[in-house]
Scaffold this active site. Structure first.
Site, PDB file in Angstrom:
ATOM      1  N   LYS A  96       0.828  -1.208   0.000  1.00  0.00           N
ATOM      2  CA  LYS A  96       0.000   0.000   0.000  1.00  0.00           C
ATOM      3  C   LYS A  96       0.860   1.254   0.000  1.00  0.00           C
ATOM      4  CE  LYS A  96      -3.716  -0.056   2.523  1.00  0.00           C
ATOM      5  NZ  LYS A  96      -4.653   0.004   3.683  1.00  0.00           N
ATOM      6  N   GLU A 126       9.789  -6.228   3.814  1.00  0.00           N
ATOM      7  CA  GLU A 126       9.902  -7.555   3.215  1.00  0.00           C
ATOM      8  C   GLU A 126       9.564  -7.515   1.725  1.00  0.00           C
ATOM      9  OE1 GLU A 126       8.378  -8.102   7.508  1.00  0.00           O
ATOM     10  OE2 GLU A 126       8.018  -6.741   5.816  1.00  0.00           O
ATOM     11  N   GLY A 156      -5.277  -5.096   5.064  1.00  0.00           N
ATOM     12  CA  GLY A 156      -4.545  -6.078   4.257  1.00  0.00           C
ATOM     13  C   GLY A 156      -5.186  -7.444   4.255  1.00  0.00           C
ATOM     14  N   ARG A 157      -5.636  -7.917   5.417  1.00  0.00           N
ATOM     15  CA  ARG A 157      -6.193  -9.270   5.496  1.00  0.00           C
ATOM     16  C   ARG A 157      -7.605  -9.354   4.914  1.00  0.00           C
ATOM     17  NH1 ARG A 157      -5.460  -6.762  10.131  1.00  0.00           N
ATOM     18  NH2 ARG A 157      -7.111  -6.465  11.674  1.00  0.00           N
ATOM     19  N   GLU A 193      -5.183 -11.910  13.828  1.00  0.00           N
ATOM     20  CA  GLU A 193      -4.745 -10.527  13.686  1.00  0.00           C
ATOM     21  C   GLU A 193      -5.911  -9.576  13.923  1.00  0.00           C
ATOM     22  OE1 GLU A 193      -1.474  -9.437  10.877  1.00  0.00           O
ATOM     23  OE2 GLU A 193      -3.047  -8.216   9.946  1.00  0.00           O
ATOM     24  N   HIS A 212      -3.953 -38.365  10.295  1.00  0.00           N
ATOM     25  CA  HIS A 212      -2.750 -39.138  10.603  1.00  0.00           C
ATOM     26  C   HIS A 212      -1.708 -38.280  11.308  1.00  0.00           C
ATOM     27  CE1 HIS A 212      -3.900 -42.742   8.243  1.00  0.00           C
ATOM     28  NE2 HIS A 212      -4.630 -41.860   7.596  1.00  0.00           N
ATOM     29  N   LYS A 264       8.086  -5.088  13.922  1.00  0.00           N
ATOM     30  CA  LYS A 264       8.713  -4.479  12.751  1.00  0.00           C
ATOM     31  C   LYS A 264       9.580  -3.288  13.155  1.00  0.00           C
ATOM     32  CE  LYS A 264       5.790  -3.879   9.292  1.00  0.00           C
ATOM     33  NZ  LYS A 264       4.498  -3.637   8.591  1.00  0.00           N
TER      34      LYS A 264
END
Length: 552
Positions: free
Chosen positions: A223, A229, A284-285, A370, A401, A514
Site C-alpha cells: 500500500k 519484506e 490487508g487481510r 490478527e 494421521h 517491525k
C-alpha cells in the site's frame, strides 16, 4: 552496556463496557446454562430430537452449515442471539456497511464489503460515494488482465507473459495465494502464478531459479510501497531481471504495482499508469477483493474474479438481512463465543476436506488472530474475557494421521470446522467417496465417540465423544463458492469482535516487532557492541561471528 529494560507496567483497568459484558443478565444466564449442560451429552440431545441434524442446518445459496454437533440446545441459541442483540450487533453491522469509522484506533471505515458491492450501490465515506472509484479500478484491472491474457501486453523482448509472480506479505500474499491454490485448475490461459512473501532468501531464490525473465511479470503489492519484506524481495527480482535482460527500461514492461504511492512506484521504475490503487479503508487481510487480487484476475480471468466477488456479495446481503438465529456468520460467531468463553476452548481447528483448500487454515489464522487477538477494547481498556482462540488446521485426511489423536482423546477439547465439497472437479469418485466418508465419520466420532462399546473397551481405546464441530458443505469449489466461504469467515470474525468489544481492523501488535527489527538491523550491520538486553545482544554477536563472517 545493555539497554535498561522498563519496569512491568500496571495492568489496565477493565472498562465499564467490558465489565458490563460479564455482569450482564444474559452473560450470567449463559454461565448458568453452561452449568446445566455439564451432564448432557450430544448423544442424548440427538436421542431427544431425532430431527436435530435437520433442525440445526441452514442453507444459503447452496452453502450449508450443520451446527447440530455442537453441545448446544435451542435455549443456548436463544441466549446467544439475545447476547448479540444486547451488545448492539445489528447496529454494528449497519455501521460497518454504511462506512462509519468502525476502525476506531485508526479513525477509518472498514469497507472491504464495498469492494464487492454492485456498481449501483452507494457507500459514502466522508460524503463521497466510494463505489464508482472501486469499479473504476476493477475495470482497469480487467482491461489489463485481458491484455496480458491475450498476449497484447508483452515483455521487453516482445514475448507474451507466461508467469505472474505476486510479491507481497500478510494479506497481500495469503489471500491471493490461498485463492489461487484453490482455483488454479481453472487457469486455462497458459499463465502460471507464483507467490513470494518471506524476507528469507530461501523463498524468492527458488521461485526465480527456473523462470524465464522474458516471459515473467511481477506484481508488487504494498500500500505504501515501503513494506520492508516486500520491497526487499521486489529489488531482488528487479536485479535478477536486469542482470539477465540488461535493459533498464525492461522494468516498466515486467513490473506493475498495487499501491497508493505513485511517487515511490515511479522511483522503483514502474510507470504509475501501471499502478492499481486501493484505499486506507481496506485492511490487508481483507484485501483479496481489491487490486491485491490482480494476479488472480490475470490467471483466472476477469469473469472468474467477478464470480468471486459475487459469491461474497451474497453472504454480505445475507449477513445484513437474515435474523440472527438463521444467519450463518452470526451463528458461527456466536458458537465461537460459546466455546471460547463458556466452554474454555483455547483453540479452533479448521479442517478442509479438499486439498485445494490446503492454504485456507493459514489464511484464516491471519484473518482471525490478527483481527481479534486483542486484550484491550475499542476505548483502550482491558477486556474482561478471553478473545481470539488459536486458529490451526490442515486438510483431511492428512490431519487424521497427525493431530486427530488429540482431537479425539486429548485433554483440551477443541471445536472444529469441517469443510467439504460435494462434487469434485475430477472423475475419480473412488477417491471422493473415501474422502467424504472420512469427513462424515470424523464429525460423528468426535460427537458420539464409541458409545456402544464404551464400557467394554480398555481406557486407551475408549473415546468419550461430546466434542463439538460444525460442518460446512459447498456444492462445488468455484470462484463463487470460495467467495461465499471467505466472506462467511470475515463476518464471523466481525461478530465476535463486536461482542467482545475489540477493534478487529487494526494490528498494532504487528507494528511493534517491525519497529524493533529496524533498530536491530541497523546495529547488526555495525561493528559496535549491541545495546540491547544480554540475551538479544549475545545472539546478535553470535550471528555476526558465525553467520555473516562465516559466510565470507
Amino acid at each position: 552496556m545493555s539497554a535498561a529494560l522498563p519496569h512491568s507496567r500496571p495492568p489496565r483497568e477493565v472498562s465499564p463496557a467490558a465489565a458490563a459484558l460479564t455482569d450482564s443478565p444474559v452473560w450470567r444466564d449463559l454461565s448458568a446454562h453452561r452449568a446445566e449442560l455439564a451432564t448432557t451429552s450430544l448423544a442424548r440431545l440427538f436421542e431427544i430430537n431425532p430431527r436435530r441434524g435437520i433442525d440445526m442446518s441452514i442453507e444459503r445459496d447452496g452453502m450449508v452449515l450443520d451446527y447440530s454437533k455442537n453441545l448446544v440446545t435451542d435455549q443456548t441459541i436463544r441466549l446467544l442471539t439475545r447476547l448479540a442483540t444486547d451488545r448492539g450487533l445489528g447496529e454494528g453491522i449497519a455501521a460497518m456497511f454504511a462506512g462509519d469509522r468502525v476502525n476506531t484506533t485508526e479513525d477509518r471505515a472498514a469497507l472491504h464489503t464495498a469492494l464487492r458491492a454492485d456498481a449501483s450501490a452507494s457507500v459514502p465515506v466522508d460524503g463521497e460515494n466510494v463505489i464508482p472509484a472501486v469499479h473504476a479500478v476493477l475495470n482497469r484491472m480487467s482491461d489489463f488482465a485481458d491484455r496480458v491474457r491475450s498476449g497484447e501486453w508483452r515483455g521487453a523482448t516482445g514475448r507474451a507473459v507466461r508467469t505472474v509472480v505476486n510479491i507481497g506479505i500478510g494479506g497481500s500474499d495469503l489471500g491471493p495465494a490461498m485463492a489461487y491454490h484453490a482455483l488454479r485448475e481453472r487457469a486455462r490461459s497458459g499463465i502460471d502464478a507464483r507467490y513470494v512473501s518471506n524476507i528469507d532468501g530461501h523463498d524468492i531464490i527458488p521461485v526465480l531459479r527456473d523462470l524465464d525473465p522474458e516471459t515473467t511479470l511481477f506484481v508488487v503489492c504494498s500500500k505504501t510501497f515501503t513494506t520492508v519484506e516486500t520491497l526487499t524481495n521486489a529489488r531482488t527480482a528487479r536485479r535478477w531481471l536486469l542482470d539477465r535482460l540488461g535493459d533498464p527500461d525492461a522494468v516498466g514492461r515486467h513490473f506493475v504495482a498495487v499501491s497508493t504511492d505513485a511517487e515511490k512506484v515511479s522511483a522503483f521504475g514502474i510507470d504509475p499508469a501501471n499502478m492499481f490503487e486501493f484505499w486506507d479503508w481496506v485492511g490487508g487481510r481483507y484485501s483479496v477483493w481489491s487490486a491485491i487480487g490482480l494476479s488472480l484476475m490475470i490467471v483466472l480471468g476477469p469473469d472468474a474474479f467477478e464470480d468471486l466477488l459475487a459469491g461474497a456479495r451474497t453472504v454480505d446481503d445475507h449477513f445484513r438481512t437474515a435474523p440472527f438465529e438463521q444467519n450463518l456468520p452470526v451463528l458461527l460467531g456466536l458458537l465461537g463465543i460459546w466455546h471460547r468463553n463458556f466452554q474454555g476452548a483455547q483453540s479452533h481447528a479448521v479442517l478442509p476436506y479438499d486439498q485445494r483448500l490446503a492454504l485456507l487454515p493459514a489464511y484464516l489464522q491471519q484473518l482471525d488472530m490478527e483481527s481479534n487477538g486483542k486484550s484491550v477494547d475499542r476505548d483502550g481498556h482491558r477486556i474482561a474475557v478471553d478473545t481470539a482462540p488459536i486458529i490451526w488446521g490442515a486438510p483431511g485426511t492428512n490431519g487424521q494421521h497427525a493431530f486427530f489423536q488429540m482431537l479425539h482423546q486429548g485433554t483440551t477439547p477443541t471445536p472444529c470446522d469441517f469443510i467439504g465439497v460435494l462434487t469434485p472437479s475430477h472423475s475419480r469418485w473412488e477417491h471422493h467417496d473415501l474422502l467424504m466418508s472420512n469427513l462424515f465419520a470424523q464429525t460423528r466420532a468426535l460427537a458420539f465417540g464409541d458409545l456402544d462399546e464404551f464400557d467394554q473397551r480398555p481406557a486407551h481405546r475408549s473415546f468419550p465423544g461430546n466434542r463439538s464441530s460444525n460442518t460446512i458443505l459447498l456444492p462445488r469449489l468455484t470462484p463463487f463458492t470460495l467467495g461465499q466461504l471467505v466472506a462467511l469467515y470475515e463476518h464471523k470474525i466481525f461478530v465476535q469482535g463486536w461482542i467482545w468489544g475489540v477493534n478487529p481492523f487494526d494490528q498494532w501488535g504487528v507494528e511493534l516487532g517491525k519497529t524493533l527489527a529496524d533498530r536491530i538491523h541497523g546495529e547488526l550491520r555495525s561493528d559496535q557492541p549491541p545495546g540491547f538486553d544480554s540475551s538479544t545482544s549475545q545472539l546478535m554477536q553470535r550471528y555476526r561471528r558465525v553467520g555473516r563472517l562465516g559466510h565470507r
